[in-house]
Write a protein that holds these residues in place. Structure first.
Motif, mmCIF file in Angstrom:
data_model
loop_
_atom_site.group_PDB
_atom_site.id
_atom_site.type_symbol
_atom_site.label_atom_id
_atom_site.label_comp_id
_atom_site.label_asym_id
_atom_site.label_seq_id
_atom_site.Cartn_x
_atom_site.Cartn_y
_atom_site.Cartn_z
ATOM 1 N N GLY A 1 0.692 -1.069 -0.151
ATOM 2 C CA GLY A 1 0.149 0.266 0.310
ATOM 3 C C GLY A 1 1.002 1.203 -0.198
ATOM 4 O O GLY A 1 1.972 1.540 1.022
ATOM 5 N N ASP B 1 -5.488 1.699 0.421
ATOM 6 C CA ASP B 1 -4.819 0.902 -0.681
ATOM 7 C C ASP B 1 -4.697 -0.407 -0.451
ATOM 8 O O ASP B 1 -4.555 -1.642 -1.497
ATOM 9 N N LYS C 1 -7.133 -3.884 -2.455
ATOM 10 C CA LYS C 1 -6.322 -4.971 -2.301
ATOM 11 C C LYS C 1 -6.475 -6.148 -1.960
ATOM 12 O O LYS C 1 -6.659 -7.111 -2.924
ATOM 13 N N GLY D 1 -7.480 -1.311 -5.043
ATOM 14 C CA GLY D 1 -7.259 -0.248 -3.524
ATOM 15 C C GLY D 1 -7.645 1.267 -4.522
ATOM 16 O O GLY D 1 -8.182 1.208 -5.156
#
Length: 370
Positions: free
Chosen positions: A40, A105, A109, A355
């Protein structure tokens, strides 16, 4: 077997995009990696290169190792209150903004969804923008008109904002000249094109009211930060005495500060996602604005991670009353992103990948680390 959302590492670093970058031109990034390899990325406020916020991140980074990235709110609030005596206005919430964006993020994901889906869905996936044109304090009337004309031709924005970026110690320095520039830009674009004026805190209350009256006559749609941002009472007084919409709060770092601005009488607030505590903070501002009947038009000047995060939030807002900000354009950061957000026909498309939806080239970031 490792859990996919357990945090393995947290890195905070400056990126220098060009060899001669001054500290203020650098970018402050954070990279969070989970045990299962989910990465991230987040971004902090770039003031002074963001080093003040990066210092806070480096201090709390070891405490995050072994935590579950999906315990997002708990991690955020625990750190806010651990460092609250450092502000919280400024470095602390800038640091938490970077962490917050990185954790969103990771969450996107992990669930294989864009952030806007996790926030409740998108009312729109194309966001119109206004061209935010800075440094007009030092330009002549003719130079101001030329730079506005160039941005109009290059970008076809939905609106234009002219910013002053002047010396805040020289209050009411050239009010007739400022009004002349505003009038010349109106003459350039015609009567119906949406225009805004960002004073960057350079007027007294009396000076702001004088300029505001002229902007009303010229049909400008908002007047941004006419007086010093920390003088909340004065900002509210100007907002209440003018008919033009007065905006403020880009320099607010907490939801409480935004509420203070609203209570003073400001009816359009502009918190910045990389100052206000990230996506979580900006979504809290959206709820506050909805409850108070106030316009939320976020301030946003960063072209990559902060910009993408801001687009995800804007996608979820039902009543988006103004275009998104697109500040003085630069492509120098695009080298580290396979799909950087780019303007097209006056709009940005919200990234649809998991994300943030950005494909970050970490090797390029690492090569430019300071």
């Amino acid at each position: 077997m490792s859990k996919p959302t357990v945090i393995k590492s947290v890195e905070a670093f400056q990126v220098s995009w060009e060899a001669n970058d001054a500290p203020g031109r650098r970018t402050a990034f954070i990279r969070v990696v989970t045990e299962d390899g989910i990465v991230g990325h987040g971004e902090a406020s770039p003031m002074m290169g963001g080093e003040h916020s990066l210092g806070v991140i480096r201090d709390f980074a070891p405490s995050l190792i072994g935590s579950d990235a999906l315990d997002h709110s708990i991690l955020y609030d625990r750190l806010l209150h651990k460092y609250v005596k450092l502000g919280p206005e400024g470095a602390v919430t800038g640091a938490l903004a970077a962490l917050d964006i990185a954790l969103w993020d990771i969450k996107g994901k992990y669930f294989n969804l864009p952030i806007y889906k996790l926030l409740g869905g998108a009312w729109r996936t194309e966001i119109p923008f206004y061209a935010s044109i800075g440094n007009n304090f030092g330009r002549t009337v003719e130079e101001t008109v030329r730079v506005v004309e160039a941005r109009l031709k290059a970008e076809t924005p939905a609106a234009i904002k002219i910013r002053w970026d002047g010396d805040r110690t020289r209050q009411d320095y050239d009010i007739p000249g400022d009004i002349a520039k505003a009038r010349a830009v109106r003459e350039l674009v015609g009567d119906d094109f949406p225009l805004a004026f960002d004073a960057n805190n350079q007027y007294s209350v009396g000076g702001a009211i004088r300029v505001g009256r002229a902007l009303e006559d010229l049909g400008y749609i908002w007047f941004e930060e006419p007086v010093q941002h920390y003088n909340v009472r004065a900002m509210g007084e100007v907002a209440q005495r003018l008919d033009i919409t007065v905006s403020a709060a880009e320099q607010c770092y907490t939801t409480q500060a935004v509420v203070d601005m609203i209570n003073a009488g400001v009816r359009m607030v502009q918190p910045d996602i990389i100052k206000m505590g990230g996506i979580t903070g900006l979504m809290q501002c959206a709820a506050i604005c909805s409850a108070h009947g106030v316009e939320l038009v976020p301030h946003q000047t960063q072209p990559t991670i902060g910009h993408a995060a801001n687009l995800h939030v804007l996608a979820t807002i039902m009543h988006m009353t103004k275009p998104a900000e697109f500040a003085d354009p630069s492509t120098r950061m695009h080298v580290a992103f396979a799909n950087p957000p780019k303007p097209s026909n006056g709009k940005f498309t919200v990234p649809s990948g998991p994300g943030l939806g950005l494909s970050v080239i970490d090797a390029e970031l690492d090569r430019r680390r300071v």
